[in-house]
Design an enzyme around this catalytic site. Structure first.
Site, PDB file in Angstrom:
ATOM      1  N   LYS A  78       7.925   0.489  -2.808  1.00  0.00           N
ATOM      2  CA  LYS A  78       6.709   0.129  -1.961  1.00  0.00           C
ATOM      3  C   LYS A  78       5.960  -1.077  -2.427  1.00  0.00           C
ATOM      4  CE  LYS A  78       3.094   2.287   0.631  1.00  0.00           C
ATOM      5  NZ  LYS A  78       2.283   3.452   0.779  1.00  0.00           N
ATOM      6  N   SER A 153       1.874   5.207   5.721  1.00  0.00           N
ATOM      7  CA  SER A 153       1.890   3.602   5.265  1.00  0.00           C
ATOM      8  C   SER A 153       3.354   3.338   4.799  1.00  0.00           C
ATOM      9  CB  SER A 153       0.858   3.219   4.454  1.00  0.00           C
ATOM     10  OG  SER A 153       0.858   3.953   3.302  1.00  0.00           O
ATOM     11  N   SER A 177       1.024   9.270   3.644  1.00  0.00           N
ATOM     12  CA  SER A 177       1.772   8.071   3.536  1.00  0.00           C
ATOM     13  C   SER A 177       3.265   8.316   2.962  1.00  0.00           C
ATOM     14  CB  SER A 177       1.503   7.083   2.903  1.00  0.00           C
ATOM     15  OG  SER A 177       0.378   6.409   3.824  1.00  0.00           O
TER      16      SER A 177
HETATM   17  N1  GLN Z   1      -2.581   7.530   7.507  1.00  0.00           N
HETATM   18  C1  GLN Z   1      -3.619   7.510   6.559  1.00  0.00           C
HETATM   19  C2  GLN Z   1      -4.287   6.486   6.386  1.00  0.00           C
HETATM   20  O1  GLN Z   1      -4.361   5.660   7.352  1.00  0.00           O
HETATM   21  C3  GLN Z   1      -2.622   7.921   5.105  1.00  0.00           C
HETATM   22  C4  GLN Z   1      -2.415   6.612   4.273  1.00  0.00           C
HETATM   23  C5  GLN Z   1      -1.925   6.768   2.852  1.00  0.00           C
HETATM   24  O2  GLN Z   1      -1.480   7.875   2.785  1.00  0.00           O
HETATM   25  N2  GLN Z   1      -1.647   5.672   2.391  1.00  0.00           N
HETATM   26  O3  GLN Z   1      -5.162   6.392   5.458  1.00  0.00           O
END
Ligand code: GLN
Length: 490
Positions: A78, A153, A177
Site C-alpha cells: 500500500k 482505503s 481499511s
Molecule cells: N473508512 C474509514 C475512514 O475513512 C477507515 C479508513 C482506514 O481504516 N484507514 O477513515
C-alpha cells in the site's frame, strides 16, 4: 495451476526448491500486474528493480545461502508504507513525487524474509475513505465487477490480491481499511492489535488507531506474514514488547470447546442486507456445528463508534497532516500561483493544491474539534467515550476466544454511489471502527457471495494480542467456506 494462483508460501517453496526461479516469478507478476492495471488501476507505481532483486534471490538460493520463508514472493505494498527509492504517495498529490530515503520497518522485515517489492498499491488519499475514490491517482476497480469499488482505503491491496497481481499484499487499517476491502474483494485481511506491528515509516493518518497488516489469499499466508512483521521496534515507541507467537506453526482450526461471542449492538443493524445476514447466520451455524458455543454479549456504547471515530481520527489527522507545508518535502505551489509573498498564502496555496476534498474536509473537522472552546465538547468527549467503548469490549470479551460479526452492511457498491454523501460513506465503518478504538485485533474472512456474485466477509475479533485466536477461527471458516468464494475472472 498458474503461478499467480498459488499461495505466497507455495510460491516460495517452489522457488526455494528451484522448481521455478524467483526471476521467472517476478517477471510473471510484473507482466500480469502491468497488463491488468489498465483495467483495475490497483498499482500507482512499480519497482523498476524488481527483476534485479529477484535475480539476487536466485543467486542466494544457488549458493545455498540461508534464505527467509518468503524468498522470492512478489509483494504489493500500500502506498502508505515508505519504500526506499520507490515513490510513496499516500494516494495524494501532495506526495506525488516523494521518494523516501528509507524503508518502513514492516517493508524492511518482509524484505529480510526474502519478499521482493513489486510495486505500490492504490488507496484512498491518506487512507481516508472506504471506496478508493478519494485517491489522487483515480479509483481502483473491484476485480469481481469493474463497476464496483474494491472498498477502501486499502482497495488496491485487496484488488491486487484478489486478481493475482501480487502474491502478498500489505494494507493499513485505522477504522476498517484492511477488513472492509478484504471483504469486498473476497480475500483475507487482518488488522493486528494496536502496538503489535511497528508504525515506523508508515504515513501517519490517526496515530492512536493506525495499524499495518497483511492482505492475503490464505489465512496461513497471513499468519506467516504477521509473524514476520510483528514485534518491538526501537523506532516506534508505541510498538509492544509482547512476545510474538509462531502464528503460522500454531495454526489450529479446531473449534471444539471454543467460546464465540456475538455482539447484540451489531445485530439487526440498519441497512444490513439479507444476503449478508444469511452468510453471517450460516457462519454462526457452522461454528456451533463444529462444537463451539455461541453467546451474545453487549457493549452498549458500540453504537457511538462511528461518531467517536470521526472525531478522534480527524483530530489526529489535522495534527499529523500539518507537516505538509511545502517547505521540507512534498508538493510546493508554484511562485506564480501564490497570491502574495506571505508565508500564510504560500502554505494555503500549497495545501490547497496538494490535498483533495475529503482530506480537506477532515483537516477542517479535526482542527475544529481541537480548537480551544470546542476541544472539551468534541475531542475530549470523544476520547472519554472511546475509553468507555474500549473498557466495555475488554470486559465483555473476557473468557471468549473470538467475537464474530459482519464486516459491512452491504457488499461492494457502485463506483460513484456514495462519494457525494460523506455520512453515507462513513456509515460503511459501523462494524469495524470499534476494533481500532479498542485496539483489538480483527480480520475479515471470505465466507460466501451475494446473489450478484460479490464476495462477503465475516469479521473475527479477539482480545488484545490474541491474534492466534483470530487466525485459528479464521482458518476454520476458511476451510469450510473457501470453495464457495473462489477467485474473480479478470
Ligand atoms: N473508512 C474509514 C475512514 O475513512 C477507515 C479508513 C482506514 O481504516 N484507514 O477513515
Amino acid at each position: 495451476m498458474q503461478i499467480h494462483e498459488l499461495s505466497a508460501q507455495e510460491l516460495s517453496q517452489k522457488i526455494q526448491s528451484k522448481e521455478v526461479s524467483a526471476a521467472e516469478v517476478a517477471k510473471h507478476f510484473l507482466e500480469r500486474a502491468q497488463n491488468l492495471n489498465f483495467k483495475l488501476n490497483a498499482f500507482i507505481s512499480f519497482n523498476e528493480e524488481v527483476l534485479k532483486e529477484a535475480e539476487k534471490i536466485d543467486l542466494q538460493i544457488a549458493r545455498g545461502n540461508k534464505i527467509g520463508p518468503l524468498a522470492g514472493v512478489p509483494l504489493g505494498v500500500k502506498d502508505m508504507f515508505c519504500t526506499q527509492g520507490i515513490r510513496t504517495t499516500a494516494g495524494s498529490r501532495i506526495l506525488e513525487n516523494f521518494v523516501p530515503p528509507y524503508d518502513s520497518t514492516v517493508v524492511r522485515k518482509l524484505k529480510e524474509a526474502g519478499a521482493i517489492v513489486l510495486g505500490k498499491l492504490n488507496q484512498d488519499e491518506f487512507a481516508m475513505g472506504s471506496s478508493g475514490e478519494t485517491s489522487y491517482f483515480g479509483v481502483c476497480k473491484n476485480p469481481w465487477d469493474l463497476s464496483k469499488t474494491p472498498g477502501g482505503s486499502s482497495g488496491g491491496s485487496a484488488a491486487a490480491q484478489a486478481a493475482g497481481l501480487a502474491a502478498l499484499c500489505l494494507g493499513t487499517d485505522t477504522g476498517g481499511s484492511i477488513r472492509q476491502p478484504a471483504s469486498f474483494c473476497g480475500v483475507y485481511g487482518i488488522k493486528p492489535t494496536y502496538g503489535r506491528v511497528s508504525r515506523y515509516g508508515i504515513v501517519s493518518y490517526a496515530s492512536s488507531l493506525d495499524q499495518a497488516g497483511p492482505v492475503t489469499r490464505t489465512v496461513s499466508d497471513a499468519a506467516l506474514a504477521l509473524e514476520v512483521i510483528s514485534g518491538k521496534d526501537a523506532l516506534d515507541m508505541t510498538s509492544s514488547d509482547q512476545s510474538v507467537p509462531e502464528f503460522h506453526k500454531n495454526l489450529n482450526p479446531s473449534l471444539h470447546g471454543k467460546r464465540i461471542a456475538v455482539l447484540k449492538e451489531y445485530e439487526n443493524s440498519d441497512g444490513l442486507t439479507p444476503d449478508i445476514v444469511n452468510a453471517y447466520e450460516k457462519a454462526i451455524e457452522f461454528l456451533r456445528g463444529e462444537g463451539a458455543t455461541v453467546e451474545q454479549i453487549s457493549c452498549p456504547h458500540a453504537i457511538h463508534g462511528v461518531s467517536v471515530y470521526y472525531l478522534v481520527a480527524t483530530s489526529e489527522a489535522s495534527s499529523n497532516l500539518s507537516r505538509y507545508d511545502g517547505v521540507k518535502y512534498g508538493h510546493r505551489a508554484q511562485f506564480e500561483n501564490i497570491s502574495s509573498t506571505s508565508l500564510k498564502d504560500f502554505y494555503s496555496s500549497t495545501r490547497g493544491e496538494g490535498f483533495g476534498p475529503e482530506v480537506k474536509r477532515r483537516i477542517m473537522l479535526g482542527t475544529y474539534c481541537l480548537a480551544s472552546g470546542y476541544y472539551e465538547a468534541y475531542y475530549k468527549k470523544a476520547s472519554q467515550v472511546r475509553r468507555i467503548i474500549r473498557d466495555e469490549f475488554l470486559v465483555a470479551l473476557q473468557g471468549f476466544d473470538a467475537l464474530v460479526s459482519p464486516v459491512t452492511s452491504t457488499t461492494a457498491f457502485d463506483i460513484g454511489k456514495k462519494i457525494s454523501d460523506p455520512v453515507k460513506m462513513y456509515m460503511n465503518d459501523i462494524f469495524t471502527v470499534c476494533t481500532n478504538l479498542a485496539g483489538l485485533p480483527g480480520a475479515s474472512v471470505p465466507v460466501g457471495k451475494d446473489r450478484a456474485g460479490l464476495p462477503i466477509g465475516i469479521q473475527v475479533q479477539s482480545l488484545p494480542f490474541c491474534e492466534q485466536s483470530v487466525l485459528d477461527v479464521s482458518y476454520a471458516l476458511e476451510l469450510a467456506f473457501k470453495n464457495s468464494v473462489g477467485a474473480p475472472h479478470v
